[in-house]
Design a protein around this motif. Sequence first.
Motif, PDB file in Angstrom:
ATOM      1  N   ALA A 576       0.678  -1.005   0.106  1.00  0.00           N
ATOM      2  CA  ALA A 576      -0.298  -0.167  -0.478  1.00  0.00           C
ATOM      3  C   ALA A 576       0.779   1.030  -0.097  1.00  0.00           C
ATOM      4  N   SER A 577       0.430   2.463  -0.717  1.00  0.00           N
ATOM      5  CA  SER A 577       0.894   3.855  -0.532  1.00  0.00           C
ATOM      6  C   SER A 577       1.009   3.967   1.383  1.00  0.00           C
ATOM      7  N   VAL A 578       2.219   5.066   1.334  1.00  0.00           N
ATOM      8  CA  VAL A 578       2.143   6.088   2.849  1.00  0.00           C
ATOM      9  C   VAL A 578       1.900   7.121   2.175  1.00  0.00           C
ATOM     10  N   ALA A 579       1.459   8.106   2.837  1.00  0.00           N
ATOM     11  CA  ALA A 579       1.151   9.017   2.985  1.00  0.00           C
ATOM     12  C   ALA A 579       2.423  10.406   3.127  1.00  0.00           C
ATOM     13  N   GLY A 580       2.770  10.831   2.304  1.00  0.00           N
ATOM     14  CA  GLY A 580       3.886  12.039   2.560  1.00  0.00           C
ATOM     15  C   GLY A 580       4.888  11.784   1.041  1.00  0.00           C
ATOM     16  N   THR A 581       5.541  13.062   1.113  1.00  0.00           N
ATOM     17  CA  THR A 581       6.160  13.016  -0.405  1.00  0.00           C
ATOM     18  C   THR A 581       8.136  12.773   0.148  1.00  0.00           C
ATOM     19  N   ASP A 582       8.726  12.243  -1.307  1.00  0.00           N
ATOM     20  CA  ASP A 582      10.001  11.845  -1.289  1.00  0.00           C
ATOM     21  C   ASP A 582       9.937  10.254  -0.031  1.00  0.00           C
ATOM     22  N   LEU A 583       8.963   9.788  -0.789  1.00  0.00           N
ATOM     23  CA  LEU A 583       9.447   8.497  -0.381  1.00  0.00           C
ATOM     24  C   LEU A 583       9.912   7.946  -1.173  1.00  0.00           C
ATOM     25  N   VAL A 584      10.913   6.591  -0.708  1.00  0.00           N
ATOM     26  CA  VAL A 584      11.467   5.290  -0.656  1.00  0.00           C
ATOM     27  C   VAL A 584      10.887   4.133  -0.314  1.00  0.00           C
ATOM     28  N   TYR A 585      10.575   3.250  -1.028  1.00  0.00           N
ATOM     29  CA  TYR A 585      10.084   1.707  -0.577  1.00  0.00           C
ATOM     30  C   TYR A 585      11.539   0.754  -0.656  1.00  0.00           C
ATOM     31  N   VAL A 586      11.607   0.223   0.229  1.00  0.00           N
ATOM     32  CA  VAL A 586      12.787  -0.698   0.173  1.00  0.00           C
ATOM     33  C   VAL A 586      11.981  -2.385   0.411  1.00  0.00           C
ATOM     34  N   LEU A 587      12.267  -2.665  -0.465  1.00  0.00           N
ATOM     35  CA  LEU A 587      12.060  -4.289  -0.474  1.00  0.00           C
ATOM     36  C   LEU A 587      12.714  -5.375  -0.321  1.00  0.00           C
ATOM     37  N   GLU A 588      12.991  -6.191   0.986  1.00  0.00           N
ATOM     38  CA  GLU A 588      14.197  -7.287   1.115  1.00  0.00           C
ATOM     39  C   GLU A 588      13.488  -8.019   1.192  1.00  0.00           C
ATOM     40  N   GLU A 589      14.306  -9.283   0.378  1.00  0.00           N
ATOM     41  CA  GLU A 589      14.178 -10.720   0.213  1.00  0.00           C
ATOM     42  C   GLU A 589      15.217 -11.756   1.059  1.00  0.00           C
ATOM     43  N   ALA A 590      14.228 -12.678   1.829  1.00  0.00           N
ATOM     44  CA  ALA A 590      15.180 -13.945   2.855  1.00  0.00           C
ATOM     45  C   ALA A 590      14.319 -15.228   2.798  1.00  0.00           C
ATOM     46  N   THR A 591      15.236 -15.972   3.071  1.00  0.00           N
ATOM     47  CA  THR A 591      15.422 -17.567   2.863  1.00  0.00           C
ATOM     48  C   THR A 591      15.250 -18.005   4.297  1.00  0.00           C
ATOM     49  N   ARG A 592      15.254 -17.255   5.086  1.00  0.00           N
ATOM     50  CA  ARG A 592      15.140 -17.199   6.494  1.00  0.00           C
ATOM     51  C   ARG A 592      13.708 -16.446   7.356  1.00  0.00           C
ATOM     52  N   PRO A 593      12.977 -17.491   8.475  1.00  0.00           N
ATOM     53  CA  PRO A 593      11.855 -16.733   8.102  1.00  0.00           C
ATOM     54  C   PRO A 593      12.552 -15.591   9.442  1.00  0.00           C
ATOM     55  N   ASP A 594      13.527 -14.999   9.802  1.00  0.00           N
ATOM     56  CA  ASP A 594      13.943 -13.920  11.213  1.00  0.00           C
ATOM     57  C   ASP A 594      14.335 -13.293   9.964  1.00  0.00           C
ATOM     58  N   PHE A 595      14.739 -12.832   8.804  1.00  0.00           N
ATOM     59  CA  PHE A 595      15.327 -12.329   7.936  1.00  0.00           C
ATOM     60  C   PHE A 595      16.845 -12.000   8.010  1.00  0.00           C
ATOM     61  N   SER A 596      17.501 -12.876   8.673  1.00  0.00           N
ATOM     62  CA  SER A 596      18.917 -12.426   9.345  1.00  0.00           C
ATOM     63  C   SER A 596      19.929 -12.929   8.314  1.00  0.00           C
ATOM     64  N   ASP A 597      19.590 -13.446   6.925  1.00  0.00           N
ATOM     65  CA  ASP A 597      19.807 -13.460   5.759  1.00  0.00           C
ATOM     66  C   ASP A 597      19.573 -12.734   4.552  1.00  0.00           C
ATOM     67  N   ALA A 598      18.607 -11.602   5.141  1.00  0.00           N
ATOM     68  CA  ALA A 598      17.838 -10.451   4.213  1.00  0.00           C
ATOM     69  C   ALA A 598      18.768  -9.696   3.267  1.00  0.00           C
ATOM     70  N   VAL A 599      18.578  -9.210   2.079  1.00  0.00           N
ATOM     71  CA  VAL A 599      19.306  -8.654   0.852  1.00  0.00           C
ATOM     72  C   VAL A 599      18.231  -8.220   0.430  1.00  0.00           C
ATOM     73  N   GLU A 600      18.687  -6.916  -0.033  1.00  0.00           N
ATOM     74  CA  GLU A 600      17.810  -5.809  -0.576  1.00  0.00           C
ATOM     75  C   GLU A 600      16.958  -5.816  -1.761  1.00  0.00           C
ATOM     76  N   LEU A 601      15.816  -5.591  -2.606  1.00  0.00           N
ATOM     77  CA  LEU A 601      15.804  -5.978  -3.559  1.00  0.00           C
ATOM     78  C   LEU A 601      15.524  -5.598  -4.109  1.00  0.00           C
ATOM     79  N   TYR A 602      14.993  -4.653  -4.213  1.00  0.00           N
ATOM     80  CA  TYR A 602      14.516  -3.801  -4.671  1.00  0.00           C
ATOM     81  C   TYR A 602      14.518  -1.555  -3.843  1.00  0.00           C
ATOM     82  N   ARG A 603      15.116  -0.460  -4.376  1.00  0.00           N
ATOM     83  CA  ARG A 603      14.323   0.682  -3.801  1.00  0.00           C
ATOM     84  C   ARG A 603      14.369   2.338  -4.755  1.00  0.00           C
ATOM     85  N   GLY A 604      12.550   2.536  -4.434  1.00  0.00           N
ATOM     86  CA  GLY A 604      12.272   3.402  -5.056  1.00  0.00           C
ATOM     87  C   GLY A 604      11.526   3.716  -5.000  1.00  0.00           C
TER      88      GLY A 604
END
Length: 934
Positions: A576-604
């Motif tokens: 969903a969208s968030v109110a505000g200006t100059d917002l950047v959404y950061v999406l991360e991907e992981a193979t573990r449920p605790d996101f200990s190996d998360a890597v950034e997939l997208y920023r924009g």
Amino acid sequence: MSRPAARRLPGIRFEVQAPPVEDVLPRMDVAAFVGFAASGPLHVPVAVEDPADFEAVFGEAPLLAWDAERGEPVRAHLASAVRAFFRNGGRRCWVVRVAGAQARANTFPVPGVLRCSEAGVVTPGVARARSEGSSTDGVQVSATVTRELLELGPWSALGTVVQLEVTMPGGVAPGDLLRLTLGNGAMALLVPVDTAEALDAMQALPASGSVPRRVKVRVRTSRARWLQTGVGLGTAPFTAKWTRGEGPPVSLNVTDVEDPGPLASRRTLTLTLDTPPEAAPAPGTVLRVEGATPGERWLVVESLELGHGASPGTGTVRVSGLASRVLVAAPENPTALSVVCERLTLNLWTRRDSEQPARLDRLGLCPTHPRHWASLPTDVERARDEDAEALPGRAPEVRLPEDWRQGVPVSRFPLAGPKPGPDAEAFSFPLGLTDVPEGWLGCTPPPGDALERDGLSTFSADLFLDADVRETGTEALLAQADFLRYQSSEPRALKGIHSLLGRQDVTLVAVPDAVHRPWVRASTPPPPEPLPGEAPAAPAWGTFLDCALVMPAAPTPLVADPAKPVAGQAFTLRWASVAGTDLVYVLEEATRPDFSDAVELYRGPARERTLYGRTSRAWYYRVRVQQGPVSGPYAPGVAVPVAPRVRWNLEHVSAYSPKPLLAVQRALLRLACARGDVLAVLGLPEHFREDAAIAHVGSLQSPLGGTSDVVPALGFAEENALSYGALYHPWAFVSEEQQPTVPLRMPPEGMACGVLARRAVERGAWVAPANEPWRAVVALTPPLSRERLLDLQDAQVNVVRQEPRAFLTLSADTLAVTPEVRPINVRRLLSLLRRAALKLGAAYVFEPNDASFHRLVQRGFEALLGDLFVRGAFAGRTREGAFQVVTGDALNTPAHMEQGRFFVDIKVAPSLPLTFLNVRLVQSGDRGLVTEAR
């Protein structure tokens, strides 16, 4: 999808029509294949003339299971067998697709189409897939409308009764739908044409090209409806209902409505629906909105916007569109308003992935239209309606229109009309459609995974056999089949291999998919739920910060579409969208449920991301918002379990039971023997080595073999049925035209049928089909020991061998225990004689039964057999030594003649193949002589 037919240069072209060839002998090259396919009619034989015909109806080979021993997928063998048949010389075959009773068809909501019944009940338009199965899972549907302007004359409307006069080139006809748009377009009158009476005809003004004829027509109907567009919803509370396919509609609570009011230039309503985003209606969906005010409103979703929710799987969405309602009463003084009269036709579009969309144009919207969209035939309806042999009395005008076929199709149009409902349809009408396809809607599959909806989740002999015929012996088989088809209280068509009993031109039958090993469902436990993300770092309090600094909210919800993709399938993450200006959404991907190996997939700034090529496992995703140096909290994570493409595993070789194969082959031998003119071409599982193949032949030949899947063994009285079957082994690696570098492993039935058909066409069915090269074969599997070839030949297994010049067979034996009918060419010759005798004998029915008639019959059959003798079908130096036709008084006694019976005995000496050619080398002096001896 379809492709346009090949175009030609303008001009005159002369075609030489070859004279018809006299059909001297019946055809012995037509085969039939029974097996698994992705689409096509179930249990209905379909004539196929080349591989393109097969692919247009039945599609590609369906994926069945995963072979863990080889590490490769297992596909159905029907498609490859048909291709091998044509590659090896076949010219025509019949194909029967089989599946279990649980096979179900997908349904498709048609964007912007509503149906009005005779009683005035309005329902959304829903189409079906043309056949059962999961082959249309990736198909999306859209619709457009074609409008033709008409010149409107005097008209009147009283309730649902309308009379008007229109003028247009070609006129109008019953089954057309006219729309009269009044004033500013907020009110329209829908007129299904019941009767059309031509008043006069006048030529239009001369123009370049041809001059169209303008026809003035008086139109009458008693089923007209008024359509009011741009209406409000009345009084809250509201409920929106969405018909996704068959079954009850989905009810959605409307929590808020934004209405610009009746004075707005375009009264677009925005509804907030209490539903998870993954279950939200897509653009093009027709919603039925009900409120406290009586009546129903119909809203076509034009746009969709994700809302906010507290946790994954819940949330709200906002949909926008114009609301309309159907009325019976007319507005005040409608004839005083300006009116635009149009004739409407519907265009249906389909697309699959990146393929070019296919479409059917100018479909009618009324049931009496010859191209009514709801009359699009299913594969079963088309196969039966196009079969002139099965329905010889069907009037041509009731058959399917030729233009349903779309010229030269790559594949058939994937849609068919909806199932007939309890209420008769008065007409359909478009709502919010334009001449450009905009909203695309996918299918609504029934419950179950793909293999279950294909009807192939359980492998057994029941898939190939008719339950009411499979236990019937050879003598009673035809009588039982005729009773079920014609004489029972509820006549029905037979299923499986028994559906071929009515195909008189079939002389070869194979069931290539009967050699499969069974498969079982793979266990896939649900993945662990994702854990909450860590809290964002707090700003550096105690230092000078921007007074407008605010921590952004979490972009809830984060959803995946589809929620459970398969390996290799793309899926889209949305948030969903968030109110505000100059917002950047950061999406991360992981193979573990605790996101200990998360890597950034997208920023924009985008609010969705499509991912490709994920392998089979659980993947975890989370998203947050960053505004300048400040990072907001993570939205609750989502787990995306990527399932393997095949969720069924092939059973191990050690667990294989030959009972289903024995049951199918026994039933096939009984069918061939009952017909008397069919050869069953049999195969074995790939893993069968020499001893297993010999044991399997013994099980087929033994009358004490017991029952296999309810099918009893061939009894002592059914010994003759063994001569109607020929067994081939092993399998072959074939280099096909589509993938020449990747040989395909396939059973031998398709290639054997092609060689049999080629030999029958080129030289005759009485010539042994051995020592003929099998085309495109590059290897054999499993490799059989050459030391055991004689054992296999003694067991009457026709072994495919690798010889210096080609891959071929050096034997051509049936399974007969009687040596006289063991060669395939002898059985095929007797079948040919049976077919020829039936064809020739039919001309003698109701002739006077006297001595001259006897001589006439004798000469007719002697001419037939003499032609075969000249071609080499019989042994013997003279005609008298090769065949005899007996019609004398000793055979036809006066008692027989009084009963109106006449007997003919045909005695033949079939020619036998030369199986050994002895070459004798003789040394004489300084020269070598070579002589040949048998």
